[in-house]
Scaffold this motif. Structure first.
Motif, PDB file in Angstrom:
ATOM      1  N   SER B  49       0.834  -1.204   0.000  1.00  0.00           N
ATOM      2  CA  SER B  49       0.000   0.000   0.000  1.00  0.00           C
ATOM      3  C   SER B  49       0.867   1.252   0.000  1.00  0.00           C
ATOM      4  N   GLU B  50       1.894   1.234   0.839  1.00  0.00           N
ATOM      5  CA  GLU B  50       2.824   2.369   0.922  1.00  0.00           C
ATOM      6  C   GLU B  50       3.482   2.610  -0.433  1.00  0.00           C
ATOM      7  N   LEU B  51       3.835   1.506  -1.075  1.00  0.00           N
ATOM      8  CA  LEU B  51       4.483   1.594  -2.384  1.00  0.00           C
ATOM      9  C   LEU B  51       3.579   2.350  -3.357  1.00  0.00           C
ATOM     10  N   ALA B  52       2.280   2.028  -3.303  1.00  0.00           N
ATOM     11  CA  ALA B  52       1.334   2.677  -4.213  1.00  0.00           C
ATOM     12  C   ALA B  52       1.140   4.150  -3.848  1.00  0.00           C
ATOM     13  N   ASP B  53       1.138   4.441  -2.544  1.00  0.00           N
ATOM     14  CA  ASP B  53       0.754   5.795  -2.105  1.00  0.00           C
ATOM     15  C   ASP B  53       1.932   6.744  -1.953  1.00  0.00           C
TER      16      ASP B  53
END
Lengths: 203, 203
Positions: B49-53
């Motif tokens: 999720s962090e990677l996406a955000d």
């Protein structure tokens, strides 16, 4: 490796914890995810969180399910007195795909393997013995790996079960359907001769 | 395939969207995750999720970073007038690992490939031309794949750049260090003879 972004670095490190995935493949996957729409990555992340939080094991057969009892154990048309003992959930899937088996299962969650440090108490043997003792079980089919570990597991269960109360069988080992004799390994061929079946003109 | 759990089925489906992962491998991974502590799976999900955000692309070179400008572009000891043009972030990592290059980069994010439907406007060519026009760039090194697509991309950039303002070079193609002649492919060997370098007794 020194990645230009901490977020990327963390993602790579986490993806690399998956079985069979090294750091190079993990990086390739992370960069692939970066090229996807943000929602797609969130779908993946959510599916994984859900997997951790919302899967249960059937309290009867230890198959994975979303409720307390799995669909197979809950299916009233299934023969509840016929239990197929398997090591893994994938074995259940494989047998279900044949569409021929109408009994229920017992998923051990592994096999006795002293080398890997897996003892009888680490897998679901006790609950199987309890099922036999408490329920109306007429037959148990061992569908375990044809390895020393698989054989050991079957033998251990055989020793633990109350004598004479239940019929025991093992899936047939032999030359695979469509397989040629000359390419079959010695042990399988030997077993297929040992366990030969009566021939009455039909297959 | 029909999985016994919807949650499992969704996880498998999502994992199988990763490059090089089929449904069987995805299932193996999902079952592996089910055997892990719940927190471990959440760590993975959060990292994705962090990677996406929270990943950004450097506004100068388009490398991945956590801030607006990447560490390489922000490094004052780097030669800002020397730009190495690469296709992918992995190429930056590979060149950085040599520890020899002290210039900056420009990450195109791909290469011109009509077959894959990637045109000049789909990759960061315009921003590279702008960097040359606006900044004090003395040399551009093309470190692109030795393929028709890579050569096309380099040629397109060459055509787009204002003539005579900047020195252009390409990384050397030849027999790899430690490589044996007899195992080198014909084209590489031919190129290495064409682009032979003066020998003065040292390497």
């Amino acid at each position: 490796m020194d990645y230009p972004s901490k977020v990327l670095s963390q993602a790579v490190e986490q993806i690399a914890t998956l079985p069979g995935i090294g750091h190079k493949t993990a990086l390739r996957m992370a960069l692939h995810l970066l090229r996807q729409p943000r929602e797609q990555v969130h779908l993946l992340a959510t599916a994984l969180s859900e997997l951790a939080d919302n899967t249960h094991h059937c309290h009867i057969c230890h198959n994975i399910c979303d409720a307390n009892t799995c669909d197979i154990c809950a299916d009233t048309s299934r023969k509840k007195d016929l239990i197929c003992v398997v090591e893994d959930i994938r074995d259940v899937l494989a047998i279900e795909q044949t569409g021929l088996y109408r009994g229920v299962y017992h998923v051990l969650g592994g096999r006795i393997s002293p080398v890997e440090g897996i003892g009888p108490s680490d897998i679901e043997i006790e609950s199987l013995v309890d099922r036999v003792k408490n329920g109306d079980v007429s037959e148990i089919i061992f569908a375990l790996s044809a390895t020393i570990e698989g054989d050991t597991t079957a033998y251990y269960i055989y020793k633990m079960l109350p004598k004479g109360t239940v019929k025991l069988s093992s899936i047939a080992r032999g030359v695979s359907v469509g397989g040629e004799l000359q390419y079959t390994d010695n042990i399988t061929l030997a077993r297929s001769i040992q366990n030969r079946i009566p021939y009455d003109g039909s297959f």
